[in-house]
Design an enzyme around this catalytic site. Structure first.
Site, PDB file in Angstrom:
ATOM      1  N   LYS A   1       0.838  -1.201   0.000  1.00 55.83           N
ATOM      2  CA  LYS A   1       0.000   0.000   0.000  1.00 55.83           C
ATOM      3  C   LYS A   1       0.874   1.253   0.000  1.00 55.83           C
ATOM      4  CE  LYS A   1      -3.802  -2.438   2.162  1.00 55.83           C
ATOM      5  NZ  LYS A   1      -4.478  -2.875   3.371  1.00 55.83           N
TER       6      LYS A   1
ATOM      7  N   GLN B   1      -4.528  -1.385   9.613  1.00 54.52           N
ATOM      8  CA  GLN B   1      -4.449  -2.722   9.035  1.00 54.52           C
ATOM      9  C   GLN B   1      -5.038  -3.748  10.010  1.00 54.52           C
ATOM     10  OE1 GLN B   1      -3.350  -3.520   5.861  1.00 54.52           O
ATOM     11  NE2 GLN B   1      -4.043  -5.593   6.341  1.00 54.52           N
TER      12      GLN B   1
ATOM     13  N   ASP C   1     -11.261   2.971   4.082  1.00 56.31           N
ATOM     14  CA  ASP C   1     -11.534   1.537   3.955  1.00 56.31           C
ATOM     15  C   ASP C   1     -13.043   1.273   3.828  1.00 56.31           C
ATOM     16  OD1 ASP C   1      -9.399  -0.166   3.711  1.00 56.31           O
ATOM     17  OD2 ASP C   1      -8.928  -0.178   5.855  1.00 56.31           O
TER      18      ASP C   1
END
Ligand code: NDP
Length: 292
Positions: A53, A97, A120
């Site tokens: 990422k 994460q 997200d």
């Protein structure tokens, strides 16, 4: 019939170039999109996702604020970092994460991220807006699947889409998106899960079959209608002593025999995976535009 391969790497490259162009345009107006990344612990898979990422951000010209924290980081410390990022004008998106270590309450952490920085798309505020068909950050993997369908010319309107898997990050949001009365959606949707009876009788009706169960090659050719579009979200490690790493990656779909029957199919790796990160970049860019 030999299926056309939907090349996720190529589609992701195309989208990332579009994103990089827009990032440059924003930069010329004095705004650099920024992503705050938080990784707690040493999980190797999470570590490699986060690295990928960060690399993708750098290539697209997106600033990333990387925070790698030890496994014993307290929940309070993590929340403090999120609070700082929530207020930081250089940060337009926040990514924590998952999974988090057991002593940290995942739900509490995700709720702490401001919905307008929730790139997200996991905050209940964005989930609710998505369900209502209102503009919202869409979760990256299902949104990546939608983009793959649109960009490879699959007609979703009126198609019967069958999704295997109902997780909160893939199956459920994808079902919701495909149901919306909008471009690249507007399908009739059926969702299968571990309690579904006679699943093959359902998957055989699919014009678009999406596997997101996390079970290596569980979808076999006898479960697929000739001419169906098959999207394989699954990423599974199976032991393979012929490989240097001792394993290889396979999807939830038995690729070779199904490629003989389907009209289009995504490979693993190189299918949905590259699109997931691309949609994170996309959401970060959108957030930066919203904050202007
Ligand atoms: P989860 O384990 O959270 O969910 C799996 C879902 O599949 C559950 O709803 C489960 O049903 C269902 N399921 C499991 N076994 C069966 C079965 N035998 N028959 C029918 N349904 C079944 O997984 P995720 O949604 O997080 O991920 C799914 C897969 O996608 C994984 O392989 C993951 O690695 C991959 N993935 C890939 C991404 C990418 O970028 N390419 C991103 C995210 C995930 P029930 O609810 O009843 O338990």
């Amino acid at each position: 019939m030999s299926a056309e391969i939907i090349d996720g790497k190529e589609l992701a490259k195309e989208m990332r170039a579009e994103i990089a162009d827009e990032v440059q345009k924003l930069a010329s107006q004095g705004v650099t999109p920024g992503l705050g990344v938080i990784l707690v612990g040493e999980d190797p898979a999470s570590n490699s996702y986060v690295k990928a990422k960060e690399r993708a951000c750098e290539k697209a010209g997106i600033y990333s604020d990387d925070n790698r924290l030890p496994t014993d980081t307290s929940e309070a410390k993590l929340l403090e970092i999120i609070d700082r990022m929530n207020e930081d004008p250089k940060i337009h998106g926040i990514l924590v994460q998952l999974p988090l270590p057991d002593h940290i309450d995942e739900e509490k952490v995700l709720l702490r991220i401001k919905p307008e920085k929730d790139v997200d798309g996991f905050h209940p505020f964005n989930v609710g807006k998505m369900m209502l068909g209102q503009p919202a950050f869409l979760p990256c993997t299902p949104h990546g699947v939608i983009q793959m369908l649109i960009r490879s010319g699959v007609v979703t309107k009126g198609a019967h889409a069958v999704i295997v898997g109902r997780s909160n990050i893939v199956g459920k949001p994808l079902a919701n998106m495909l149901l919306q009365k909008a471009e690249g959606r507007n399908a009739t949707v059926t969702v299968c899960h571990s309690a579904t009876k006679d699943m093959a009788s359902i998957t055989l009706q699919a014009d678009i079959l999406i596997a997101a169960a996390g079970k290596p090659e569980m979808i076999t050719a006898d479960m697929v209608k000739p001419g169906a579009v098959v999207i394989d979200v699954g990423v599974n490690r199976v032991e393979d002593s012929s490989k240097k790493k001792g394993y290889r990656l396979v999807g939830d779909v038995e690729f070779e025999p199904i490629a003989e029957k389907a009209s289009k199919i995504t490979p693993v790796p190189g299918g949905v995976g590259p699109m997931t990160i691309t949609m994170l970049l996309y959401n970060t860019l959108e957030s930066a535009k919203n904050h202007m």
